[in-house]
Design a protein around this motif. Structure first.
Motif, PDB file in Angstrom:
ATOM      1  N   THR A 195       0.819  -1.215   0.000  1.00  0.00           N
ATOM      2  CA  THR A 195       0.000   0.000   0.000  1.00  0.00           C
ATOM      3  C   THR A 195       0.852   1.263   0.000  1.00  0.00           C
TER       4      THR A 195
ATOM      5  N   THR B  10      -2.735   2.658  -7.591  1.00  0.00           N
ATOM      6  CA  THR B  10      -3.354   2.476  -6.284  1.00  0.00           C
ATOM      7  C   THR B  10      -3.228   1.017  -5.887  1.00  0.00           C
TER       8      THR B  10
ATOM      9  N   THR C  65      -4.377  -1.685  -3.121  1.00  0.00           N
ATOM     10  CA  THR C  65      -5.373  -1.829  -2.052  1.00  0.00           C
ATOM     11  C   THR C  65      -5.127  -3.088  -1.225  1.00  0.00           C
TER      12      THR C  65
END
Lengths: 114, 113
Positions: free
Chosen positions: B83, B111, B113
Motif C-alpha cells: 500500500t 493504487t 489496495t
C-alpha cells in the motif's frame, strides 16, 4: 548532500498579478538549475534553465528566473499571471553537465483566481 | 516531437501482486528514468538506465526493480506491491546531457489496495 528546497507548498494569486516562486539549492560546485512545470494530468515540461553567464534567464510562457549565487537561490518570476499558469512548478538541479540525472524540489502548486 | 508513452494512466492492484509499469520513448534516447511523485515530497528517483540492460539505483529503489531489454522501453516492476507504493509514477527519457531537456510521460497513477 545536494538538495533543492521550495519553501512554498501552495501559492494563490489573482489573474494579472505578479508571481515569484522561490527555490534554494544546496550544492558545492557550479549548479545547473532548471524550472519545470506540470499542468494537471500532464508530465513535466521544461520552462527554463541556467548553466552559466547572464544570471537572468528567460523561458517559455513569459517566465524568467534569476540565479543569485550569494543566496543559493533560483527564483522563478512572471510579471502577469494568466489562468492557464495554474499548475505545479518544480525546481531542479543537475549534478553534472554530462548526465541528465536531476534532483527535484518538492514542488509549488500555483492556484490562479479570476 | 519526442513522445514518452506510459502504457496505463490509472492502475489498481492488490497487495502482494506483481506489477509492471511500462514506458516507451520514440526518440532513440540513451537514458531513461523512473520517478515517483508524492504530495509534499516532489519527484524522487527510483531507477535509471544509461543503456540497454544497464540500470542504476536512484534514491528510493527498495521494493522496485527495472528492466531495459530494448533501447526504447523501460519497465518498472513492483515485485510484491504494498500500500505504501500507492503513488504517481513518472517515466522520463533524455539524451544523456543537460543541454537537452528530459522528456516526461503523463504518468501512471497506481493504487494498491
Amino acid at each position: 548532500a545536494q538538495s533543492v528546497t521550495q519553501p512554498d507548498i501552495h501559492i494563490t494569486v489573482s489573474e494579472g498579478a505578479s508571481l515569484e516562486l522561490r527555490c534554494n539549492y544546496s550544492y558545492g560546485a557550479t549548479p545547473y538549475l532548471f524550472w519545470y512545470v506540470q499542468s494537471p494530468g500532464q508530465g513535466l515540461q521544461l520552462l527554463l534553465k541556467y548553466f552559466s553567464g547572464d544570471t537572468l534567464v528567460q523561458g517559455i510562457k513569459g517566465f524568467e528566473a534569476e540565479f543569485k549565487r550569494s543566496q543559493s537561490s533560483f527564483n522563478l518570476r512572471k510579471p502577469s499571471v494568466h489562468w492557464s499558469d495554474a499548475a505545479e512548478y518544480f525546481c531542479a538541479v543537475g549534478l553534472s553537465y554530462n548526465t541528465d540525472k536531476l534532483i527535484f524540489g518538492t514542488g509549488t502548486r500555483l492556484q490562479v483566481f479570476p | 516531437d519526442v513522445k514518452v508513452t506510459q502504457s496505463s494512466r490509472y492502475l489498481v492492484k492488490r497487495t502482494g501482486e506483481k506489477v509492471f509499469l511500462e514506458c516507451v520513448q520514440d526518440m532513440d534516447h540513451e537514458n531513461m528514468f523512473w520517478y515517483r511523485q508524492d504530495p509534499g515530497l516532489g519527484l524522487r528517483l527510483i531507477y535509471f538506465s544509461y543503456d540497454v540492460k544497464m540500470k542504476e539505483k536512484g534514491d528510493i529503489p527498495e521494493g522496485y526493480s527495472v528492466s531495459r531489454e530494448k533501447k526504447e522501453r523501460f519497465s518498472l516492476i513492483l515485485e510484491s506491491a504494498s500500500t505504501n507504493q500507492t503513488s504517481m509514477y513518472l517515466c522520463a527519457s533524455g539524451t544523456g546531457g543537460l543541454d537537452s531537456p528530459l522528456h516526461f510521460g503523463n504518468g501512471t497513477r497506481l493504487t494498491v489496495t
